[in-house]
Every structure is written in structure tokens, then in C-alpha cells.
Design an enzyme around this catalytic site. Sequence first.
Site, PDB file in Angstrom:
ATOM      1  N   LYS A 157       0.864  -1.173   0.000  1.00 56.43           N
ATOM      2  CA  LYS A 157       0.000   0.000   0.000  1.00 56.43           C
ATOM      3  C   LYS A 157       0.901   1.224   0.000  1.00 56.43           C
ATOM      4  CE  LYS A 157      -1.351   3.109   2.682  1.00 56.43           C
ATOM      5  NZ  LYS A 157      -1.683   4.263   1.856  1.00 56.43           N
ATOM      6  N   GLU A 232      11.009   0.564   9.645  1.00 52.69           N
ATOM      7  CA  GLU A 232      11.950   1.658   9.370  1.00 52.69           C
ATOM      8  C   GLU A 232      11.211   2.938   9.731  1.00 52.69           C
ATOM      9  OE1 GLU A 232      14.962   1.301   8.578  1.00 52.69           O
ATOM     10  OE2 GLU A 232      15.157  -0.613   7.550  1.00 52.69           O
ATOM     11  N   CYS A 266      14.264  10.624   6.537  1.00 53.25           N
ATOM     12  CA  CYS A 266      14.380  10.162   7.921  1.00 53.25           C
ATOM     13  C   CYS A 266      15.830  10.175   8.397  1.00 53.25           C
ATOM     14  CB  CYS A 266      13.801   8.767   8.042  1.00 53.25           C
ATOM     15  SG  CYS A 266      14.448   7.694   6.788  1.00 53.25           S
ATOM     16  N   GLU A 366      11.156  15.342  15.300  1.00 57.47           N
ATOM     17  CA  GLU A 366      11.616  15.258  13.926  1.00 57.47           C
ATOM     18  C   GLU A 366      11.078  16.475  13.150  1.00 57.47           C
ATOM     19  OE1 GLU A 366      10.089  11.721  12.126  1.00 57.47           O
ATOM     20  OE2 GLU A 366      11.888  11.458  10.931  1.00 57.47           O
TER      21      GLU A 366
HETATM   22  P1  NAP Z   1       3.154   7.970   8.137  1.00 59.03           P
HETATM   23  O1  NAP Z   1       2.029   8.865   8.474  1.00 59.03           O
HETATM   24  O2  NAP Z   1       3.567   6.975   9.125  1.00 59.03           O
HETATM   25  O3  NAP Z   1       2.762   7.295   6.733  1.00 59.03           O
HETATM   26  C1  NAP Z   1       3.540   6.317   6.139  1.00 59.03           C
HETATM   27  C2  NAP Z   1       2.644   5.284   5.506  1.00 59.03           C
HETATM   28  O4  NAP Z   1       1.857   4.695   6.522  1.00 59.03           O
HETATM   29  C3  NAP Z   1       1.665   5.826   4.469  1.00 59.03           C
HETATM   30  O5  NAP Z   1       1.482   4.875   3.457  1.00 59.03           O
HETATM   31  C4  NAP Z   1       0.390   5.985   5.269  1.00 59.03           C
HETATM   32  O6  NAP Z   1      -0.776   5.900   4.505  1.00 59.03           O
HETATM   33  C5  NAP Z   1       0.469   4.799   6.192  1.00 59.03           C
HETATM   34  N1  NAP Z   1      -0.303   4.958   7.422  1.00 59.03           N
HETATM   35  C6  NAP Z   1      -0.699   6.070   8.053  1.00 59.03           C
HETATM   36  N2  NAP Z   1      -1.402   5.766   9.178  1.00 59.03           N
HETATM   37  C7  NAP Z   1      -1.454   4.411   9.233  1.00 59.03           C
HETATM   38  C8  NAP Z   1      -2.021   3.482  10.160  1.00 59.03           C
HETATM   39  N3  NAP Z   1      -2.667   3.888  11.248  1.00 59.03           N
HETATM   40  N4  NAP Z   1      -1.861   2.161   9.906  1.00 59.03           N
HETATM   41  C9  NAP Z   1      -1.193   1.729   8.823  1.00 59.03           C
HETATM   42  N5  NAP Z   1      -0.639   2.561   7.916  1.00 59.03           N
HETATM   43  C10 NAP Z   1      -0.754   3.887   8.123  1.00 59.03           C
HETATM   44  O7  NAP Z   1       4.467   8.778   7.818  1.00 59.03           O
HETATM   45  P2  NAP Z   1       4.703   9.908   6.745  1.00 59.03           P
HETATM   46  O8  NAP Z   1       4.422  11.216   7.385  1.00 59.03           O
HETATM   47  O9  NAP Z   1       3.989   9.603   5.507  1.00 59.03           O
HETATM   48  O10 NAP Z   1       6.247   9.691   6.460  1.00 59.03           O
HETATM   49  C11 NAP Z   1       7.223  10.326   7.164  1.00 59.03           C
HETATM   50  C12 NAP Z   1       7.777   9.428   8.253  1.00 59.03           C
HETATM   51  O11 NAP Z   1       8.389   8.278   7.707  1.00 59.03           O
HETATM   52  C13 NAP Z   1       8.840  10.127   9.037  1.00 59.03           C
HETATM   53  O12 NAP Z   1       8.642   9.919  10.411  1.00 59.03           O
HETATM   54  C14 NAP Z   1      10.135   9.477   8.603  1.00 59.03           C
HETATM   55  O13 NAP Z   1      11.167   9.545   9.478  1.00 59.03           O
HETATM   56  C15 NAP Z   1       9.693   8.106   8.275  1.00 59.03           C
HETATM   57  N6  NAP Z   1      10.579   7.491   7.299  1.00 59.03           N
HETATM   58  C16 NAP Z   1      11.433   6.518   7.728  1.00 59.03           C
HETATM   59  C17 NAP Z   1      12.325   5.922   6.851  1.00 59.03           C
HETATM   60  C18 NAP Z   1      13.261   4.856   7.314  1.00 59.03           C
HETATM   61  O14 NAP Z   1      13.777   4.126   6.496  1.00 59.03           O
HETATM   62  N7  NAP Z   1      13.491   4.699   8.587  1.00 59.03           N
HETATM   63  C19 NAP Z   1      12.331   6.298   5.519  1.00 59.03           C
HETATM   64  C20 NAP Z   1      11.449   7.288   5.103  1.00 59.03           C
HETATM   65  C21 NAP Z   1      10.564   7.875   6.014  1.00 59.03           C
HETATM   66  P3  NAP Z   1      -1.619   7.199   4.102  1.00 59.03           P
HETATM   67  O15 NAP Z   1      -0.794   7.883   3.089  1.00 59.03           O
HETATM   68  O16 NAP Z   1      -2.868   6.647   3.559  1.00 59.03           O
HETATM   69  O17 NAP Z   1      -1.802   8.002   5.339  1.00 59.03           O
END
Ligand code: NAP
Length: 463
Positions: A157, A232, A266, A366
Site C-alpha cells: 500500500k 523503518e 528520515c 523530527e
Molecule cells: P506515516 O504517516 O507513518 O505514513 C507512512 C505510511 O503509513 C503511508 O502509506 C500511510 O498511509 C500509512 N499509514 C498512516 N497511518 C497508518 C495506520 N494507522 N496504519 C497503517 N498505515 C498507516 O508517515 P509519513 O508522514 O507519511 O512519512 C514520514 C515518516 O516516515 C517520518 O517519520 C520518517 O522519518 C519516516 N521514514 C522513515 C524511513 C526509514 O527508512 N526509517 C524512511 C522514510 C521515512 P496514508 O498515506 O494513507 O496516510
Amino acid sequence: MTNYFNVINPATGEFIQEVKIDSEEEIIQAIKKGHESFKTWSKINAHERSRLIKKWSEKVTENKQEIAEIMTKENGKPLSESLGEVDYSVSYLDWYAEEAKRIYGRTIPANTESKRITVTKEPIGLVAAITPWNFPAAMMARKAAPALAAGCTFIVKPATETPLTGMKFIDLAHEAGIPKDAIQYVNGRGSLIGDIFTNSKYIRKITFTGSTPVGKELIKNSADTMKHVTMELGGHAPLIVAEDADLDYAAKQTVGTKFRNAGQTCVCANRILVHENVVDEFTEKFVAEVKKLNVGNGLEEGTDVGPIINEKGYEKIVEQIKNAKENGAEVMIGDKYDADKEKGYFFIHPTVLKEVTTDMTIMQEETFGPVAPITTFKTLEEAVELANSTPYGLAAYFFTNDYRTGTYLHDHLQFGIIGWNDGGPSAAHAPFGGMKESGLGREGGIEGIEPYLETKYMSIGGF
Ligand code: NAP
């Protein structure tokens, strides 16, 4: 009734395309197909799986320009960065196409002549992935490639902001000959699909890249069906500039690690710790480099820094800058905005803050934006304490040409990825992942295929 969501260009607020939201029934059907497909895909020999993944890599490379343009339109990053991300994704496909052929077992000497002991590796089953918007191709590729290489089937997804890149990638996997049910995508809200994935008995593993709170929820929800998890999650990377560092080099590298993808990575530096004796000189050089960055639409040539992905991300960054200023931080450059809520675009010019202190929110949360907070340290012990004083443990960077300083920092920093005089350490052949609240498991390297494998031990008696 079929529902759709709109994909928007974050640089202009313009509509790009509508994407169908899959119903619960459709997602459950896709999961069942992935489960059925596992029975055949897992039995295809490793050399054939390898050949198909390699073919996928070739298809992606042939379509590199088109994929990069889709990515820049939906994510906003400069086209040069999108082209780089396609190459980076291909490097994962290539690496795991090779690793497919190296899933070895072993034999163990028994403690009696009458027995033989063997250990073999097997794919764990259907894998579900949830990916973020900031690297829509790479975060998917580094999950899908090891999963398929191991013999698992895969369903992803993508983030709702950036589904088009991932969809194109998966269409190309099918064109390359990977069976349609062996790799699939579904679209819709993360919270809903997350629940369907975690509740399913057919899914044996959840692999997630995104924020730490969502990661924790997925781990909890995976407990009832005892799924494997790879997480991650977020980061708050320290970047330490030691007294002896080559400051010109450190300034240039810091610009790379801080402002890539408009600071929405990240692993980007989120706490810049500079020795007090060189802070003025470093800041001057750093600001001079930051001045060269052009902010704009990623499709226009010469753009270095694109938009913030959405209003929520923008508001958070603006609030952190405001909080830092109110608490005594000095703005060296930036604190400039070009945003239109009506039209739906949000740009923040690269911002450098000095005199930052640990009580400011920017040092605790962050940022995910183009803001570089600088603070100082006197001793290496103090630098380590400052660096480690975060619940996160993803990436850390330091700049020094003294091997004793470098070794000390390496040994004391609690982070999964260390860049020593290196602002861009990520590579398909190395294990990427975090300690503490930055996650569980590693992606990339020889470590990256292990989470898709089960270990089976057999003792043969009666010899
Ligand atoms: P996010 O809100 O956690 O969203 C990431 C993904 O999770 C999206 O596909 C989102 O779908 C989905 N999602 C949201 N709420 C969910 C739930 N309750 N259950 C299951 N899936 C859910 O994060 P983001 O704001 O998009 O991304 C930024 C974050 O990702 C930052 O914290 C960053 O540090 C982290 N990140 C980590 C890495 C790593 O490798 N460690 C790499 C890149 C980013 P929807 O789009 O439909 O909301």
C-alpha cells in the site's frame, strides 16, 4: 459506488490524477490471491526468480525518465533527485536479484554417529508493505526485491500522496514477467488498510517505512497473528563537526544531507553539533553554501529544493522555527515562506538557526523540513551525550580527520547508520535501519533478505 482520491502536485497544488480506492472486499481478495500465488512463486527456482527480478530492473531503467517525472510531479523533489532515486531503487533490485541465488543452508556436526543435522531457509509467505511518500520508489523497491528474491509474494500500500510511482513500478514488474498475483498494490487510507493487513491470517510479515507512532501501532496489531515485522521509522540525526574537521568539506556535505528532498528524509541531519572553537567559521561556510540553493518546482531546471509535501508538514516546520526564535535562536538565513493554502502549495526556504538549545522543539521532534539547527559542544563526551539524547537511533554523521576522535564517536553513538566524513551513506549493499525508536530490522545488504526467511532445522536419525 467506486471511490477515488486525488493525487496533487505539491509544487503547484494542481490535480494530477485520480486513483481508485480499493474496497475492503477487493483488498481481502488481493490478499487471498497473494496467498495462493505463494504456493507457486515460492517453488520457482532461485535462478529463475533472480532472472525475473533482473528483468524488472531492466524495465525500470528503460522507463527511468518517465518514472522520475511522475515522482517529481507527485512528491515535489527536483527531477535530478528523482532520477537518482530510480537508480537507487534499481540498485536494490539488482542486489537482491543476486542474493536470491545465495540463500544458503548449512549442516551441523551431530554429537552422535547415528544422526545428521541440516538447516535450510524457506520464504516466510505473503508479505504486506506500507510505504511513505518521501521515497516512493526506493522504500518500495527495498522491500519488494528481497521479498520476491526470498520466494515470498508481496502486496504493497503506497502513501496516498504518492501512489503513482509505486503503481508504475509494479506494472513494470508484471511486464517483466513476474506473476500478477506475486506482486500487487492496493490503494486507500493507511489506517484502514493497516488493520486489514494486520488482521489477515494469510499475511505472515508486515514491513513498514513511516512514522514511529504508526510503526508501534502496526507492531501491536500484528501480535495476535504473530507476524514478523520490519520497521523503518523516524529519526533525529545528529551531525557532529569536530574541532579538527575539514570545514569546507563538512559544510558541503551537511548541505547534501540536510536539504536533500527539502529535508524530508528520515536520515537527514536534525541536530548539528559543532565544536565551539569552529562554530563561527563553520556556520559562515555552511550559510554560503545554503545561499546557492534554488527553491522551486522540481520540474524546472536548476531547482535544488522543492516544496513541503502538504500543509500539515508545513505547519509543523513553521511552528518549530517560531518556537526556536521565541526561545533565543538566531536566524542566519531563511525563515522565508512561499505558501498558498487556497492553491495548495507550501515552500520553505532553506533555513539555518544558530544558538539552538536542547529545550526547543526542533531539538526534540523530527522536523522533516529544510531547517538546520546548530548548537555547540566543548568536549567529545558532551557531543555524544547531546547526540544520543533522543529516543531515535537511525543515522548519525561526524566530520573529523583524527582517527581517535572518529573511533570514539563510532563506538559511543547509538545509531544504526554512521557517516564518518560521509553525508550520504545509504547503499543497497549495506544494512539500513535504526536502533531504539527508529525501528526493528535492517533493509539492504546481506541482512536485508533474512527477515523474509524462516529457518528449518532437520535432524535425521537412524544411521
Ligand atoms: P506515516 O504517516 O507513518 O505514513 C507512512 C505510511 O503509513 C503511508 O502509506 C500511510 O498511509 C500509512 N499509514 C498512516 N497511518 C497508518 C495506520 N494507522 N496504519 C497503517 N498505515 C498507516 O508517515 P509519513 O508522514 O507519511 O512519512 C514520514 C515518516 O516516515 C517520518 O517519520 C520518517 O522519518 C519516516 N521514514 C522513515 C524511513 C526509514 O527508512 N526509517 C524512511 C522514510 C521515512 P496514508 O498515506 O494513507 O496516510
